[in-house]
Scaffold this motif. Sequence first.
Motif, PDB file in Angstrom:
ATOM      1  N   LEU A  50      36.304  45.245  42.956  1.00 19.42           N
ATOM      2  CA  LEU A  50      36.939  46.111  43.950  1.00 19.42           C
ATOM      3  C   LEU A  50      35.908  46.628  44.944  1.00 19.42           C
ATOM      4  CD1 LEU A  50      39.149  48.194  41.485  1.00 19.42           C
ATOM      5  CD2 LEU A  50      39.812  46.146  42.774  1.00 19.42           C
ATOM      6  N   THR A  51      36.365  46.897  46.177  1.00 20.75           N
ATOM      7  CA  THR A  51      35.435  47.356  47.214  1.00 20.75           C
ATOM      8  C   THR A  51      35.940  48.549  48.013  1.00 20.75           C
ATOM      9  OG1 THR A  51      36.311  45.766  48.822  1.00 20.75           O
ATOM     10  CG2 THR A  51      34.442  45.051  47.480  1.00 20.75           C
ATOM     11  N   GLU A  72      42.772  49.589  46.518  1.00 17.72           N
ATOM     12  CA  GLU A  72      42.755  48.147  46.280  1.00 17.72           C
ATOM     13  C   GLU A  72      43.214  47.869  44.845  1.00 17.72           C
ATOM     14  OE1 GLU A  72      39.653  44.339  46.641  1.00 17.72           O
ATOM     15  OE2 GLU A  72      38.978  46.393  47.033  1.00 17.72           O
ATOM     16  N   LYS A  82      44.304  44.544  41.790  1.00  9.99           N
ATOM     17  CA  LYS A  82      44.358  43.144  41.390  1.00  9.99           C
ATOM     18  C   LYS A  82      45.135  42.997  40.091  1.00  9.99           C
ATOM     19  CE  LYS A  82      40.247  40.920  43.365  1.00  9.99           C
ATOM     20  NZ  LYS A  82      39.002  40.185  43.029  1.00  9.99           N
ATOM     21  N   ALA A 142      41.947  50.865  42.274  1.00  7.14           N
ATOM     22  CA  ALA A 142      40.982  51.867  42.735  1.00  7.14           C
ATOM     23  C   ALA A 142      41.746  53.047  43.339  1.00  7.14           C
ATOM     24  CB  ALA A 142      40.044  51.272  43.778  1.00  7.14           C
ATOM     25  N   GLY A 158      37.121  52.871  39.872  1.00 12.78           N
ATOM     26  CA  GLY A 158      38.081  51.860  39.473  1.00 12.78           C
ATOM     27  C   GLY A 158      38.622  52.090  38.076  1.00 12.78           C
ATOM     28  N   GLU A 172      29.337  46.645  40.260  1.00 13.40           N
ATOM     29  CA  GLU A 172      30.256  47.497  39.505  1.00 13.40           C
ATOM     30  C   GLU A 172      29.722  47.686  38.094  1.00 13.40           C
ATOM     31  OE1 GLU A 172      33.818  45.118  39.760  1.00 13.40           O
ATOM     32  OE2 GLU A 172      33.329  44.006  37.929  1.00 13.40           O
ATOM     33  N   HIS A 189      46.287  39.853  44.702  1.00 15.26           N
ATOM     34  CA  HIS A 189      45.297  40.772  45.257  1.00 15.26           C
ATOM     35  C   HIS A 189      45.897  41.564  46.412  1.00 15.26           C
ATOM     36  CE1 HIS A 189      40.856  41.203  46.857  1.00 15.26           C
ATOM     37  NE2 HIS A 189      41.395  42.364  46.497  1.00 15.26           N
ATOM     38  N   ALA A 198      44.844  44.809  49.167  1.00 12.00           N
ATOM     39  CA  ALA A 198      43.833  45.725  49.689  1.00 12.00           C
ATOM     40  C   ALA A 198      44.274  46.227  51.057  1.00 12.00           C
ATOM     41  CB  ALA A 198      42.470  45.033  49.798  1.00 12.00           C
TER      42      ALA A 198
END
Length: 276
Positions: A34-35, A39, A41, A72, A78, A130, A261, A263
């Motif tokens: 995750l960024t 977000e 998944k 997140a 996360g 992470e 996914h 985001a």
Amino acid sequence: MTKNYLLLLAALPFLLISCQQKMYFPERANTPGLTEALEGKATLSFKPQTNDIDSGNSKGGIISPAFDIAFAPANHFGIIASYRSTLNRYIKEESGTFLTEKNVGGKFNGHRFEFGVGYFNTFGSRGKAEVYVGYGNGTLERRGIRRLNYDYNTRYHRYFIQPAIGFGSDKISFTAGLRFSVHKYYDFKPLNDPELVNYIAGDGANVENNLFPFVEPFVNFEFGSPYVKFNIQAGFGTQMTQDNRVSGTAPMFISFGVVGHYAPRFFKQSKSSERE
């Protein structure tokens, strides 16, 4: 010639325990990469299993399914949750060579649920890092055709810490990590031999009174569109202690899956493209 003998002697302890998987099977890591905040998944995957057929009496399952989710709720924070299975994993009983002990083997079935929280961040233009810590709870059973004295049902606690680093884009990414875990078995129930609890781990150790640490390296690949990707993950796990063993040396795994996914940046990019 002397050098070859020394190498053989050095490898001998590992050869002797290489087939002794009694209570542990390595599994994929939930490493979402995750960024940004909000977000998420979801990954559905399957692990192929190499199974033996013993005297035509039993055949193991071909695949074991797994499911991962990650989200997140805030930037740099996360949450992960996972389901793992060992589905009719069959290892031939009493197989071995002049260098290896006869294998315990048998048919294994089990399930595990895991939950974790962690920190993530980015670096450079494509890098991400992470670390997650978590807890899992699982069940495992063994059924044999020949060595019925090793049949059991058990539960176990699992604790882990999982740092990873990777790079890539929303269409293709690579991650590598090193997970450290500890299993604590409890509610161990031998089915045919009341003393199994005292010798399954070797050296006369009570399996419920010991902690079993493992190191589990892995690599993770994802490729596809920003919204749907294919996933391949490979790795292995091995017990960090040489005595009181419930695992062989470096049993490996590979899994294949599909990732959904989401985001917020995907929609920002889409709107920006429309304006252009």
